[in-house]
Design an enzyme around this catalytic site. Structure first.
Site, PDB file in Angstrom:
ATOM      1  N   ASP A  66       0.841  -1.144  -0.011  1.00 48.42           N
ATOM      2  CA  ASP A  66       0.060  -0.020  -0.104  1.00 48.42           C
ATOM      3  C   ASP A  66       0.716   1.255  -0.168  1.00 48.42           C
ATOM      4  OD1 ASP A  66      -2.269  -1.524   0.039  1.00 48.42           O
ATOM      5  OD2 ASP A  66      -2.577  -1.466   2.291  1.00 48.42           O
ATOM      6  N   LYS A 101     -13.415 -26.930 -14.807  1.00 49.59           N
ATOM      7  CA  LYS A 101     -14.571 -26.141 -15.538  1.00 49.59           C
ATOM      8  C   LYS A 101     -14.992 -24.993 -14.504  1.00 49.59           C
ATOM      9  CE  LYS A 101     -18.642 -26.303 -18.331  1.00 49.59           C
ATOM     10  NZ  LYS A 101     -19.461 -25.387 -17.646  1.00 49.59           N
ATOM     11  N   CYS A 104     -56.241 -20.298  -6.049  1.00 47.36           N
ATOM     12  CA  CYS A 104     -54.958 -19.604  -6.202  1.00 47.36           C
ATOM     13  C   CYS A 104     -54.526 -19.071  -4.786  1.00 47.36           C
ATOM     14  CB  CYS A 104     -55.177 -18.434  -7.175  1.00 47.36           C
ATOM     15  SG  CYS A 104     -53.839 -17.517  -7.471  1.00 47.36           S
TER      16      CYS A 104
END
Length: 689
Positions: free
Chosen positions: A57, A135, A427
């Site tokens: 840094d 992968k 529903c």
């Protein structure tokens, strides 16, 4: 003369201290950049730092200080320029790749992997060496360098055109802003996979929960979402990583083997996965796959299989490619992972098409690299067939991005009081009685226009990236618009006013402007996006693109018969019937009229005229396999010759090309008296022989 010499030197003497300071600064800046790049490579690529974070840094701060004092020394490849200061308006501009980024064919078993290996050796006539790579379950990208300097980062997109995410790629510490060493191609495009480590994914989700935001489903989605940010500082705040796994394009540079290309990338400072191995036989490929299938969770990133590539570039070229994938590479996909957990409850949800689906609420379990709390139960019949009950210990399966599913119960652990689950009759969102058509597996809510759940799901789908792509119109905004009654169907979006948006909580001048701009811009989307957006059953993006190439306007689609729709390559009878029925529904036609009146584009530009060829005006069907070419190559050759390749045989079919092991299309051709050709005659008509 001496006096003249002294007189001419005096001005130089006055400027020399300033020039010396600039010269010293330039030298120190070059030293600092070299040190920072070296230590960044040791830390981010080799994972073997030589100095502490504090010292690293300190080097960065010194370089920032010098560049602030001498701004003329700032260059695009400086380590301080990784993060832009402000969001970039055209961040996602299209980028056409210099070479196609092809996808991979998959093998899901040892038998399929072995069959691929034998095909490879049969074509090249000898044994092959293979490179095995993990992968990575991330976002495919290409990073581009010109004369050794990083110039662009892009997503894969459709393989031909991707999105420009350069400022965000630049924030990834593993991506060198300048390649190490020398001898690099003048232009170098590198394929890679951006990902978010598992631990970082968990920490990010925890932060989002604390902030009341929506969490990501898995590390892959989190990585993709973190990269595709308008503000690069957001990307920079998330520890994205990169693995490079191939050269997509290298100007005037040829590698002898794939492994050699990877070694070049690694020496240039690009991160190449250390697990990559060169093996001498298919049997060693099996050993590599078995090892990583077992050890997949010992690493801090998600993998869902192993990519196997023929190492020799000459052999790769001999094997060639199909229209979408190389024949010299394959992805072996790991089988699904399974775990057991407690099924706490079975609930149902009404989706955007009215289909009501059951799902399991689970005791959270870590499976397939993700913590799962819910899993699909598909439909009423599947719940009955699998006989899963509330309180059961159940087997949960997940593979890659596949939605987790309940495989079945562990009967030996079933509670004595567990009762069979019954599907609700109404529903859960609007209370309307559910219906189930004969032959369908699903129950539906018929209340298409007034069901809150259907409305918000449809509105969100309509505005999604895969449909009309209306940015800034998400769930929260959609619910606000629906609750106030300003939007009853998606077409009402185009009637929203500035004054209405100003009434919504949290909407300021800039957010109102952004949403109105996005809504206006969506009016000119491609026709296939509109077809996806309006909820035609069985029509996703691929089917929509196929349909709109054949029928480039809404009027033509509405007028098309089932037979004409079925004759389009890639459109089966079920999809054809679904599209035809959708366009017979008065409510759907009223919606299209409303969208048309709002200025939404209803047709695509006319396609370029067909190239003159030996099969101009001929409609053909192809069935069975050919020795000289793949099916995709046969279709491409026929279309290039001017033919229209249909997917089913009808009286309008001119002839059928028949290869080995033909299906029912051959029988239909015989039944209808349509001319049939063998492979040799097919090639002659293509003028290939």
């Amino acid at each position: 003369m001496p006096s003249k010499v002294r007189a001419t030197k005096q001005p130089d003497q006055r400027h020399r201290p300033e020039e010396r300071r600039l010269s010293d600064a330039r030298k120190r800046v070059e030293e600092l950049r070299e040190q920072i790049n070296h230590h960044g490579y040791r830390y981010h690529v080799l994972d073997d730092p030589e100095i502490s974070d504090y010292d690293y840094d300190r080097l960065i701060r010194e370089l920032e200080s010098l560049e602030s004092e001498f701004p003329e020394l700032i260059t695009p490849d400086s380590p301080t320029q990784r993060v832009g200061g402000t969001p970039v308006a055209d961040l996602f501009a299209p980028v056409r790749h210099r070479a196609q980024m092809m996808s991979l064919d998959n093998a899901f078993s040892w038998e399929e992997l072995e069959a691929w290996g034998k095909r490879v050796e049969r074509v090249i006539g000898t044994s092959a060496k293979f490179v095995c790579e993990l992968k990575i379950d991330g976002l495919a990208v290409v990073v581009s360098y010109e004369n050794g300097s990083f110039v662009r980062g892009a997503t894969r997109g459709d393989g031909v055109t991707g999105e420009d995410v350069t400022p965000n790629i630049r924030t990834i510490r593993q991506v060198p802003v300048r390649l190490r060493g020398s001898g690099h191609p003048a232009v170098l495009d590198v394929r890679g996979e951006v990902y978010l480590p598992v631990k970082a994914f968990e920490e990010l989700n925890e932060q989002l929960r604390e902030q009341g935001g929506r969490v990501f489903a898995n590390p892959r989605n989190a990585g993709a979402g973190s990269l595709r940010q308008k503000d690069p500082k957001v990307s920079a705040s998330r520890p994205l990583r990169l693995w490079c796994h191939g050269v997509l394009y290298a100007e005037r540079k040829r590698f002898a083997t794939h492994l050699e290309s990877l070694e070049h990338l690694q020496q240039a400072g690009l991160p190449v996965n250390p697990a990559t191995r060169l093996v001498d036989s298919l049997q060693e490929v099996f050993v590599f796959c078995e090892r990583w299938e077992k050890d997949r969770h010992t690493i801090d990133y998600e993998i869902d299989g192993v990519v196997v590539k023929v190492d020799s570039i000459a052999q790769q070229e001999e094997l060639g490619t199909t229209s979408h994938a190389p024949r010299w590479a394959i992805a072996y996909k790991f089988p699904p992972e399974e775990r057991t957990t407690l099924l706490r409850d079975i609930a149902v949800n009404t989706g955007r098409t009215g289909i009501v689906t059951p799902f399991a609420i689970l005791e959270p379990i870590f499976v397939g690299g993700v913590t799962i709390g819910r899993a699909t139960l598909h439909n009423q019949d599947e719940v009955k067939r699998r006989d899963v009950r509330e309180g059961d210990t159940v087997i949960v399966r997940r593979a890659g991005d596949v939605i987790p599913e309940v495989v079945g119960p562990v009967l030996s652990k079933r509670p004595k009081n567990a009762r069979p689950w019954r599907f609700p009759k109404r529903c859960p969102s609007c209370g309307t009685a559910l219906v189930r058509k004969e032959g369908e597996a699903y129950r539906r809510c018929p209340n298409r226009r007034s069901c809150p759940s259907q409305n918000i799901e449809w509105l969100f789908h309509f505005a999604s990236r895969g449909a009309m792509d209306i940015e800034h119109l998400g769930y929260k905004t959609g619910i606000l618009l629906l609750d106030r009654g300003w939007v009853k169907d998606p077409a009402d979006i185009y009637s929203i006013t500035l004054e209405q948006l100003a009434e919504l909580p949290g909407f300021k001048e800039k957010s109102i402007e952004n949403l109105m701009t996005a809504i206006e811009g969506s009016k000119d989307r491609e026709l296939w996006r509109l077809l996806v957006a309006v909820n035609v059953p069985h029509v996703g993006s691929h089917v929509a693109e196929v349909l709109t190439r054949a029928f480039p306007s809404i009027d033509e689609l509405e007028a098309a018969t089932v037979e004409e729709l079925s004759a389009v390559e890639g459109i089966g009878p079920e999809i054809a019937r679904s599209v035809h029925e959708w366009f017979r529904d008065p409510e759907n036609l009223a919606l299209l009229d409303k969208l048309d009146a709002s200025g939404v584009r209803m047709k695509d530009e006319a396609p370029p005229p067909r190239t003159e060829g030996p099969l101009n005006g001929v409609t053909i069907v192809i069935t069975g396999g050919f020795e000289s070419m793949s099916r995709d190559e046969a279709v491409a050759a026929a279309e290039a010759a001017g033919a229209r390749v249909a997917s089913s045989v009808s009286k309008k079919t001119d002839w059928v090309a028949v290869g080995e092991n033909p299906g029912t299309k051959y029988q239909k051709a015989v039944q209808l008296g349509v001319e049939t050709l063998d492979e040799g005659e097919f090639l002659r008509r293509l003028r290939r022989v």
